[in-house]
Motif scaffolding. Structure first.
Motif, short mmCIF file in Angstrom:
data_model
loop_
_atom_site.label_atom_id
_atom_site.label_comp_id
_atom_site.label_asym_id
_atom_site.label_seq_id
_atom_site.Cartn_x
_atom_site.Cartn_y
_atom_site.Cartn_z
N UNK A 1 0.83 -1.17 -0.14
CA UNK A 1 0.01 0.17 -0.05
C UNK A 1 0.89 1.13 0.01
N UNK A 2 0.43 2.29 -0.52
CA UNK A 2 1.12 3.52 -0.67
C UNK A 2 0.86 4.17 0.51
N UNK A 3 1.61 5.43 0.82
CA UNK A 3 1.59 5.93 2.30
C UNK A 3 0.52 6.70 2.39
N UNK A 4 -0.33 6.95 1.16
CA UNK A 4 -1.50 7.88 1.29
C UNK A 4 -2.54 6.86 1.76
N UNK A 5 -2.69 5.59 1.21
CA UNK A 5 -3.58 4.89 1.86
C UNK A 5 -3.41 4.26 3.07
N UNK A 6 -1.99 4.14 3.36
CA UNK A 6 -1.83 3.85 5.12
C UNK A 6 -2.39 5.08 5.91
N UNK A 7 -2.09 6.35 5.69
CA UNK A 7 -2.68 7.38 6.19
C UNK A 7 -4.07 7.19 6.45
N UNK A 8 -4.82 6.92 5.24
CA UNK A 8 -6.23 6.73 5.29
C UNK A 8 -6.92 5.97 6.21
N UNK A 9 -5.92 4.55 6.43
CA UNK A 9 -6.54 3.70 7.34
C UNK A 9 -5.74 3.79 8.83
N UNK A 10 -5.23 4.94 8.99
CA UNK A 10 -4.55 4.98 10.38
C UNK A 10 -3.27 4.44 10.53
N UNK A 11 -2.43 4.03 9.72
CA UNK A 11 -1.08 3.19 9.85
C UNK A 11 0.04 3.90 9.52
N UNK A 12 0.95 3.87 9.94
CA UNK A 12 2.37 4.51 9.45
C UNK A 12 3.18 3.36 8.78
N UNK A 13 4.27 3.81 8.07
CA UNK A 13 5.17 2.71 7.46
C UNK A 13 5.53 1.91 8.50
N UNK A 14 6.14 2.47 9.69
CA UNK A 14 6.82 1.65 10.45
C UNK A 14 5.84 0.56 11.03
N UNK A 15 4.42 1.02 11.27
CA UNK A 15 3.51 -0.12 11.65
C UNK A 15 3.54 -1.31 10.56
N UNK A 16 3.49 -0.83 9.53
CA UNK A 16 3.46 -2.03 8.38
C UNK A 16 4.59 -2.65 8.41
N UNK A 17 5.97 -2.06 8.33
CA UNK A 17 6.84 -2.82 8.31
C UNK A 17 7.04 -3.67 9.48
N UNK A 18 6.50 -3.43 10.57
CA UNK A 18 6.63 -4.38 11.66
C UNK A 18 5.66 -5.56 11.68
N UNK A 19 4.62 -5.14 10.85
CA UNK A 19 3.55 -6.34 10.80
C UNK A 19 4.00 -7.14 9.64
N UNK A 20 4.54 -6.81 8.63
CA UNK A 20 4.92 -7.33 7.36
C UNK A 20 6.21 -8.21 7.71
N UNK A 21 7.21 -7.97 8.58
CA UNK A 21 8.34 -8.63 8.95
C UNK A 21 7.97 -9.92 9.75
N UNK A 22 6.83 -10.13 10.01
CA UNK A 22 6.31 -11.06 11.19
C UNK A 22 6.43 -12.34 10.39
#
Length: 77
Positions: A47-68
């Motif tokens: 997802x793009x940074x704009x899409x993540x902002x829409x759902x209330x997540x930061x890139x750091x949140x996504x990186x933490x989740x995607x590295x699990x």
């Protein structure tokens, strides 16, 4: 009998349908869940940074989740 409520019948046999799922079925469900988790984490990471902002997540949140790892299921207790 008149006035009698309920009926005690014979329990269904395992030939009709198994009472508990087999271990193979449980293993297949687990593999499918792992595949689903890996897919969702890949989708989230794309997802793009704009899409993540829409759902209330930061890139750091996504990186933490995607590295699990795929077997790290948050719904599995």
């Amino acid at each position: 009998m008149k006035g009698q409520f309920g009926f005690v019948g014979t329990p269904s046999t395992t030939k009709d349908r198994p009472v508990h799922p087999s271990w193979l079925k449980l293993a297949w469900r687990k593999v499918r869940r792992w595949y689903e988790l890996a897919y969702q984490r890949r989708q989230l990471a794309s997802l793009s940074d704009e899409m993540l902002k829409d759902i209330g997540l930061s890139r750091a949140d996504v990186m933490q989740e995607s590295e699990r790892p795929f077997w790290d299921d948050p719904l599995d207790s």
